[in-house]
Motif scaffolding. Structure first.
Motif, PDB file in Angstrom:
ATOM      1  N   LEU A   8       0.849  -1.192   0.000  1.00  0.00           N
ATOM      2  CA  LEU A   8       0.000   0.000   0.000  1.00  0.00           C
ATOM      3  C   LEU A   8       0.882   1.239   0.000  1.00  0.00           C
ATOM      4  CD1 LEU A   8      -1.626  -2.131   2.250  1.00  0.00           C
ATOM      5  CD2 LEU A   8      -3.331  -0.510   1.451  1.00  0.00           C
ATOM      6  N   ASN A  10       0.537   5.837  -0.356  1.00  0.00           N
ATOM      7  CA  ASN A  10      -0.382   6.967  -0.439  1.00  0.00           C
ATOM      8  C   ASN A  10      -0.601   7.340  -1.900  1.00  0.00           C
ATOM      9  OD1 ASN A  10       2.436   7.938  -0.155  1.00  0.00           O
ATOM     10  ND2 ASN A  10       1.501   9.941  -0.510  1.00  0.00           N
ATOM     11  N   GLY A  19      -3.758   0.114  -2.682  1.00  0.00           N
ATOM     12  CA  GLY A  19      -3.194  -1.181  -2.335  1.00  0.00           C
ATOM     13  C   GLY A  19      -3.160  -2.060  -3.564  1.00  0.00           C
ATOM     14  N   VAL A  28      -8.102   2.590  -0.615  1.00  0.00           N
ATOM     15  CA  VAL A  28      -8.484   2.563   0.793  1.00  0.00           C
ATOM     16  C   VAL A  28      -8.556   4.015   1.275  1.00  0.00           C
ATOM     17  CG1 VAL A  28      -7.892   1.679   3.078  1.00  0.00           C
ATOM     18  CG2 VAL A  28      -7.226   0.382   1.038  1.00  0.00           C
ATOM     19  N   ASP A  29      -9.662   4.370   1.899  1.00  0.00           N
ATOM     20  CA  ASP A  29      -9.840   5.741   2.358  1.00  0.00           C
ATOM     21  C   ASP A  29     -10.824   5.756   3.520  1.00  0.00           C
ATOM     22  OD1 ASP A  29      -9.568   8.514   2.422  1.00  0.00           O
ATOM     23  OD2 ASP A  29     -10.702   8.866   0.587  1.00  0.00           O
ATOM     24  N   ARG A  30     -10.946   6.903   4.139  1.00  0.00           N
ATOM     25  CA  ARG A  30     -11.946   7.087   5.184  1.00  0.00           C
ATOM     26  C   ARG A  30     -13.158   7.768   4.573  1.00  0.00           C
ATOM     27  NH1 ARG A  30      -7.558   7.831   4.945  1.00  0.00           N
ATOM     28  NH2 ARG A  30      -7.557  10.071   4.953  1.00  0.00           N
ATOM     29  N   ASN A  43     -13.138   1.546   3.588  1.00  0.00           N
ATOM     30  CA  ASN A  43     -12.422   1.679   4.857  1.00  0.00           C
ATOM     31  C   ASN A  43     -12.047   0.283   5.356  1.00  0.00           C
ATOM     32  OD1 ASN A  43     -14.536   0.566   6.518  1.00  0.00           O
ATOM     33  ND2 ASN A  43     -15.529   2.559   6.606  1.00  0.00           N
ATOM     34  N   GLY A  44     -11.309   0.226   6.448  1.00  0.00           N
ATOM     35  CA  GLY A  44     -10.805  -1.054   6.953  1.00  0.00           C
ATOM     36  C   GLY A  44     -11.898  -2.046   7.313  1.00  0.00           C
ATOM     37  N   ALA A  45     -12.961  -1.574   7.955  1.00  0.00           N
ATOM     38  CA  ALA A  45     -14.050  -2.476   8.343  1.00  0.00           C
ATOM     39  C   ALA A  45     -14.719  -3.064   7.106  1.00  0.00           C
ATOM     40  CB  ALA A  45     -15.068  -1.736   9.210  1.00  0.00           C
ATOM     41  N   GLN A  46     -14.930  -2.228   6.094  1.00  0.00           N
ATOM     42  CA  GLN A  46     -15.522  -2.727   4.852  1.00  0.00           C
ATOM     43  C   GLN A  46     -14.615  -3.754   4.187  1.00  0.00           C
ATOM     44  OE1 GLN A  46     -15.873   1.173   3.125  1.00  0.00           O
ATOM     45  NE2 GLN A  46     -18.091   1.245   3.480  1.00  0.00           N
ATOM     46  N   LEU A  47     -13.312  -3.490   4.218  1.00  0.00           N
ATOM     47  CA  LEU A  47     -12.367  -4.438   3.624  1.00  0.00           C
ATOM     48  C   LEU A  47     -12.371  -5.770   4.369  1.00  0.00           C
ATOM     49  CD1 LEU A  47      -9.410  -2.042   2.852  1.00  0.00           C
ATOM     50  CD2 LEU A  47     -10.803  -3.274   1.172  1.00  0.00           C
ATOM     51  N   LEU A  48     -12.484  -5.717   5.693  1.00  0.00           N
ATOM     52  CA  LEU A  48     -12.537  -6.952   6.479  1.00  0.00           C
ATOM     53  C   LEU A  48     -13.787  -7.750   6.125  1.00  0.00           C
ATOM     54  CD1 LEU A  48     -11.300  -8.741   8.666  1.00  0.00           C
ATOM     55  CD2 LEU A  48     -12.472  -7.319  10.377  1.00  0.00           C
TER      56      LEU A  48
END
Length: 135
Positions: A8, A10, A19, A28-30, A43-48
């Motif tokens: 990953l 920026n 990534g 990947v973003d907020r 976001n991270g939760a969505q990716l998980l």
């Protein structure tokens, strides 16, 4: 043992990250307005949650091929519950619809996929994570 590496970096001009693994990429973003996020990607939760559901979709196909079953419709929904500060994944609930090509249910395929799903089994058993500072 097999090792998978992703990278990953920026994205210039944004506060998002790109990534990649091999020739596949993802942003990947907020969410927009949160810590400089612009909503440009997951976001991270969505990716998980996507990792869990996506892995299971793939395993349905692997298992069906091993069993000589032709699949038709597949629909997977994942609800990831978060809590605390910092937020942690508390639970994940996956709902799976999987039909054979003739429209019959594929319960045996689903049950076998549960047994072999790498992401579901890894999360269920806990995964050791280390985070180290790069020199």
């Amino acid at each position: 043992m097999v090792a998978i590496t992703v990278e990953l970096r920026n994205v210039e001009g944004t506060q998002a990250a790109m990534g990649w693994a091999g020739s596949h990429t993802i942003v990947v973003d907020r969410p927009e307005g949160k810590a400089g996020g612009q909503g440009l990607g997951f976001n991270g939760a969505q990716l998980l949650a996507l990792a869990l559901g996506g892995c299971f979709c793939n395993d349905l196909r692997y298992v069906a091929e091993e069993m000589g079953v032709l699949l038709g419709r597949i629909a997977v929904s994942v609800v990831l519950e978060l809590e605390g500060s910092p937020q942690l994944a508390k639970s994940a609930e996956m709902t799976v619809l999987c039909e054979k090509q003739d429209g019959d249910g594929a319960e045996r395929v689903i049950e076998r996929a549960k047994e072999v799903c790498m992401v579901a089994n890894s999360l269920g058993r806990g995964v050791a994570v280390s985070i180290e500072h790069a020199a």
